[in-house]
Design a protein around this motif. Structure first.
Motif, PDB file in Angstrom:
ATOM      1  N   THR A   1      16.527   8.216  20.862  1.00 51.17           N
ATOM      2  CA  THR A   1      15.917   7.556  22.014  1.00 51.17           C
ATOM      3  C   THR A   1      14.676   6.795  21.596  1.00 51.17           C
ATOM      4  OG1 THR A   1      14.913   7.964  24.199  1.00 51.17           O
ATOM      5  CG2 THR A   1      14.587   9.647  22.520  1.00 51.17           C
ATOM      6  N   GLU A   2      14.268   5.839  22.409  1.00 47.81           N
ATOM      7  CA  GLU A   2      12.973   5.181  22.194  1.00 47.81           C
ATOM      8  C   GLU A   2      11.857   5.897  22.936  1.00 47.81           C
ATOM      9  OE1 GLU A   2      13.309   3.661  26.311  1.00 47.81           O
ATOM     10  OE2 GLU A   2      14.546   4.664  24.819  1.00 47.81           O
ATOM     11  N   ASP A   3      12.206   6.948  23.718  1.00 49.62           N
ATOM     12  CA  ASP A   3      11.246   7.611  24.588  1.00 49.62           C
ATOM     13  C   ASP A   3      11.469   9.122  24.507  1.00 49.62           C
ATOM     14  OD1 ASP A   3       9.650   8.584  26.642  1.00 49.62           O
ATOM     15  OD2 ASP A   3      10.165   6.968  28.043  1.00 49.62           O
ATOM     16  N   GLU A   4      10.851   9.748  23.521  1.00 54.16           N
ATOM     17  CA  GLU A   4      11.057  11.185  23.305  1.00 54.16           C
ATOM     18  C   GLU A   4      10.514  12.012  24.468  1.00 54.16           C
ATOM     19  OE1 GLU A   4      10.932  12.230  18.683  1.00 54.16           O
ATOM     20  OE2 GLU A   4       9.164  11.087  19.304  1.00 54.16           O
ATOM     21  N   VAL A   5       9.439  11.571  25.079  1.00 57.65           N
ATOM     22  CA  VAL A   5       8.858  12.318  26.201  1.00 57.65           C
ATOM     23  C   VAL A   5       9.862  12.399  27.341  1.00 57.65           C
ATOM     24  CG1 VAL A   5       7.041  12.342  27.942  1.00 57.65           C
ATOM     25  CG2 VAL A   5       6.484  11.752  25.566  1.00 57.65           C
ATOM     26  N   ALA A   6      10.455  11.270  27.705  1.00 56.36           N
ATOM     27  CA  ALA A   6      11.448  11.262  28.782  1.00 56.36           C
ATOM     28  C   ALA A   6      12.673  12.081  28.403  1.00 56.36           C
ATOM     29  CB  ALA A   6      11.848   9.824  29.107  1.00 56.36           C
ATOM     30  N   ALA A   7      13.115  11.946  27.155  1.00 56.11           N
ATOM     31  CA  ALA A   7      14.314  12.668  26.719  1.00 56.11           C
ATOM     32  C   ALA A   7      14.118  14.174  26.792  1.00 56.11           C
ATOM     33  CB  ALA A   7      14.677  12.245  25.298  1.00 56.11           C
ATOM     34  N   ARG A   8      12.908  14.650  26.485  1.00 57.09           N
ATOM     35  CA  ARG A   8      12.651  16.096  26.529  1.00 57.09           C
ATOM     36  C   ARG A   8      12.649  16.629  27.964  1.00 57.09           C
ATOM     37  NH1 ARG A   8       8.923  14.819  22.172  1.00 57.09           N
ATOM     38  NH2 ARG A   8       9.901  15.489  20.208  1.00 57.09           N
ATOM     39  N   LYS A   9      12.475  15.747  28.925  1.00 62.07           N
ATOM     40  CA  LYS A   9      12.542  16.165  30.319  1.00 62.07           C
ATOM     41  C   LYS A   9      13.984  16.236  30.815  1.00 62.07           C
ATOM     42  CE  LYS A   9       7.996  14.309  31.548  1.00 62.07           C
ATOM     43  NZ  LYS A   9       7.250  13.299  32.344  1.00 62.07           N
ATOM     44  N   VAL A  10      14.869  15.448  30.197  1.00 58.05           N
ATOM     45  CA  VAL A  10      16.264  15.392  30.633  1.00 58.05           C
ATOM     46  C   VAL A  10      17.137  16.366  29.848  1.00 58.05           C
ATOM     47  CG1 VAL A  10      18.293  13.898  30.900  1.00 58.05           C
ATOM     48  CG2 VAL A  10      16.006  12.984  31.324  1.00 58.05           C
ATOM     49  N   LEU A  11      16.973  16.376  28.527  1.00 58.10           N
ATOM     50  CA  LEU A  11      17.802  17.213  27.657  1.00 58.10           C
ATOM     51  C   LEU A  11      16.930  18.008  26.688  1.00 58.10           C
ATOM     52  CD1 LEU A  11      20.616  14.601  26.863  1.00 58.10           C
ATOM     53  CD2 LEU A  11      20.798  16.574  28.397  1.00 58.10           C
ATOM     54  N   PRO A  12      16.077  18.892  27.208  1.00 57.98           N
ATOM     55  CA  PRO A  12      15.113  19.586  26.344  1.00 57.98           C
ATOM     56  C   PRO A  12      15.753  20.572  25.368  1.00 57.98           C
ATOM     57  CG  PRO A  12      15.087  20.531  28.538  1.00 57.98           C
ATOM     58  CD  PRO A  12      15.940  19.293  28.611  1.00 57.98           C
ATOM     59  N   GLU A  13      16.996  20.948  25.609  1.00 55.54           N
ATOM     60  CA  GLU A  13      17.634  21.951  24.763  1.00 55.54           C
ATOM     61  C   GLU A  13      18.219  21.382  23.480  1.00 55.54           C
ATOM     62  OE1 GLU A  13      20.687  21.506  28.188  1.00 55.54           O
ATOM     63  OE2 GLU A  13      18.767  20.609  27.624  1.00 55.54           O
ATOM     64  N   PHE A  14      18.138  20.039  23.299  1.00 60.01           N
ATOM     65  CA  PHE A  14      18.739  19.409  22.130  1.00 60.01           C
ATOM     66  C   PHE A  14      17.676  18.813  21.204  1.00 60.01           C
ATOM     67  CE2 PHE A  14      22.031  19.200  25.414  1.00 60.01           C
ATOM     68  CZ  PHE A  14      23.064  19.848  24.748  1.00 60.01           C
ATOM     69  N   GLU A  15      18.055  18.673  19.954  1.00 60.41           N
ATOM     70  CA  GLU A  15      17.207  18.004  18.964  1.00 60.41           C
ATOM     71  C   GLU A  15      17.060  16.536  19.370  1.00 60.41           C
ATOM     72  OE1 GLU A  15      17.240  17.126  14.118  1.00 60.41           O
ATOM     73  OE2 GLU A  15      18.792  18.390  15.031  1.00 60.41           O
ATOM     74  N   ILE A  16      15.829  16.033  19.369  1.00 59.05           N
ATOM     75  CA  ILE A  16      15.531  14.690  19.868  1.00 59.05           C
ATOM     76  C   ILE A  16      14.734  13.917  18.821  1.00 59.05           C
ATOM     77  CG2 ILE A  16      14.227  13.394  21.613  1.00 59.05           C
ATOM     78  CD1 ILE A  16      14.856  15.729  23.558  1.00 59.05           C
ATOM     79  N   HIS A  17      15.135  12.665  18.594  1.00 58.41           N
ATOM     80  CA  HIS A  17      14.443  11.832  17.602  1.00 58.41           C
ATOM     81  C   HIS A  17      14.255  10.404  18.095  1.00 58.41           C
ATOM     82  CE1 HIS A  17      14.638  14.722  14.284  1.00 58.41           C
ATOM     83  NE2 HIS A  17      15.888  14.964  14.623  1.00 58.41           N
ATOM     84  N   HIS A  18      13.087   9.869  17.800  1.00 58.33           N
ATOM     85  CA  HIS A  18      12.890   8.420  17.731  1.00 58.33           C
ATOM     86  C   HIS A  18      12.343   8.172  16.342  1.00 58.33           C
ATOM     87  CE1 HIS A  18      11.823   4.328  18.275  1.00 58.33           C
ATOM     88  NE2 HIS A  18      10.525   4.535  18.390  1.00 58.33           N
ATOM     89  N   PHE A  19      13.172   7.607  15.467  1.00 57.33           N
ATOM     90  CA  PHE A  19      12.756   7.371  14.083  1.00 57.33           C
ATOM     91  C   PHE A  19      11.900   6.099  14.064  1.00 57.33           C
ATOM     92  CE2 PHE A  19      16.977   9.466  13.968  1.00 57.33           C
ATOM     93  CZ  PHE A  19      16.600  10.646  13.342  1.00 57.33           C
ATOM     94  N   ASP A  20      12.501   4.990  13.807  1.00 56.73           N
ATOM     95  CA  ASP A  20      11.947   3.662  14.071  1.00 56.73           C
ATOM     96  C   ASP A  20      13.111   2.824  14.560  1.00 56.73           C
ATOM     97  OD1 ASP A  20      13.310   2.377  11.793  1.00 56.73           O
ATOM     98  OD2 ASP A  20      11.871   3.452  10.557  1.00 56.73           O
ATOM     99  N   MET A  21      12.878   1.602  14.952  1.00 55.05           N
ATOM    100  CA  MET A  21      13.932   0.810  15.565  1.00 55.05           C
ATOM    101  C   MET A  21      15.138   0.665  14.641  1.00 55.05           C
ATOM    102  SD  MET A  21      13.655  -2.905  17.450  1.00 55.05           S
ATOM    103  CE  MET A  21      13.439  -3.874  15.950  1.00 55.05           C
ATOM    104  N   GLY A  22      14.871   0.452  13.346  1.00 54.62           N
ATOM    105  CA  GLY A  22      15.955   0.263  12.396  1.00 54.62           C
ATOM    106  C   GLY A  22      16.792   1.509  12.207  1.00 54.62           C
TER     107      GLY A  22
END
Length: 355
Positions: free
Chosen positions: A199-220
């Motif tokens: 995702t480009e928005d880890e904060v939002a993703a942790r609110k929707v799917l907090p039980e999963f591993e979440i990453h925003h690396f860089d755009m590439g």
């Protein structure tokens, strides 16, 4: 025939404010139009490519041919073509009431533009580029040093969650239920399937799917991780569509039926251009549909829908009054669900990922 002093060319303008997905659709559609006409391609403001709201490093992970630069001074010498733009005015949001909800399909007029034309529009229909898929993979070839197969596996599904400005739009932002339904559908393929969010928005993703591993690396790396995934659950964001289209690894991808109006559609698509042959679409109940099934349903909807019959017609004052009431109810329900999800996270009903 070209105008004196100008090369025959098809081009578009890269306008500040568009995301990478939109930019790449503009790019491939213009190149495909030029390829079809055996003419040059070019861009106004080519340096804008890859400079978006969450990255200003350009297309550092690709060697991308931007063709000929069209100067602002030369723009007056070109024809201008605006792609067909059909909209529904509905009481789902301020945007849909004010600007309308974009629903257009492919525009034959765009495919028939003459040389020396600058085109504007959404330009995301598969009809514009399906003939040149193999060439597009070469045009958008990722640099060797930026390529990555770290998350390419038969038992790993990448979830692409779009946050950012979507998070305050109830007509647009996908609910947790969409992702959970898609996860259940993926587990029918492989009960041992693992899941990771990009995702480009880890904060939002942790609110929707907090039980999963979440990453925003860089755009590439976000791009190549999606491109090289074998299984994908997609949001209704154009960012993922070009890497998915360029993939040589993909086995199965789920996307939201009705695309940008998955949450509220009664059968229309926002837009029809986002029905792609290489995706499987999931409705609000978790049922799956092929692209052909979606297109046939939409064709029937167009014949019978009273709403569709009023496309491009703004509502009068009485209708707008009741649309405002509907909009407020939708927003109230949307933010009530956010409060509920927050309570479920804080009380442990929804588990959080422990890496």
């Amino acid at each position: 025939m070209g105008r004196p002093g100008l090369k025959n060319m098809i081009g578009t303008e890269l306008i500040k404010g568009y995301g990478l997905g939109n930019q790449l659709f503009f790019y491939i559609t213009v190149r495909c139009l030029a390829r079809e006409k055996n003419t040059d391609f070019g861009f106004v403001n080519p340096e804008q490519i890859g400079n978006v709201f969450h990255s200003n490093k350009g297309m550092y992970f690709m060697d991308i041919d931007m063709g000929k630069e069209i100067s602002r001074q030369d723009m007056e010498n070109y024809n201008i073509y605006h792609e067909q733009d059909d909209r529904l005015y509905m009481g789902n949001s301020v945007h849909d009431m004010t600007h309308g909800c974009y629903i257009s399909g492919p525009d034959q007029g765009l495919m028939d533009v003459p040389d020396n034309t600058i085109v504007y529009g959404n330009m995301q229909s598969e009809r514009y580029f399906e003939k040149y898929r193999d060439e597009i993979r070469q045009w958008l070839h990722v640099k060797e040093e930026a390529e990555s197969y770290e998350y390419t596996a038969d038992d790993l599904c990448i979830i692409n969650l779009r946050g950012g400005e979507y998070t305050s739009c109830p007509e647009l932002y996908l609910d947790r239920r969409y992702y959970l339904n898609a996860i259940r559908n993926m587990k029918k393929i492989n009960p041992a399937m693992r899941f990771m969010v990009v995702t480009e928005d880890e904060v939002a993703a942790r609110k929707v799917l907090p039980e999963f591993e979440i990453h925003h690396f860089d755009m590439g790396k976000d791009y190549v991780t999606i491109k090289n995934a074998r299984y994908l659950i997609l949001s209704n964001s154009s960012f993922a569509m070009v890497p998915v289209m360029c993939s040589t690894e993909l086995k199965y991808a789920i996307a939201p039926k009705y695309w940008a109006r998955h949450n509220i559609s009664d059968g229309f698509w926002s837009s029809e251009q986002n029905i792609y042959s290489f995706l499987t679409y999931q409705d609000k109940k978790g049922r799956l549909f092929s692209a052909d099934e979606c297109q046939r349903e939409l064709d029937e909807y167009k014949k019978t829908s009273r709403l569709y019959a009023r496309r491009n017609i703004r509502p009068g004052k009485v209708v707008a009054f009741f649309q405002n009431i509907k909009r407020r109810l939708i927003y109230g329900w949307f933010f009530s669900k956010k409060i509920l999800r927050s309570f479920e996270r804080r009380t442990g009903i929804i588990k959080t990922y422990q890496g």
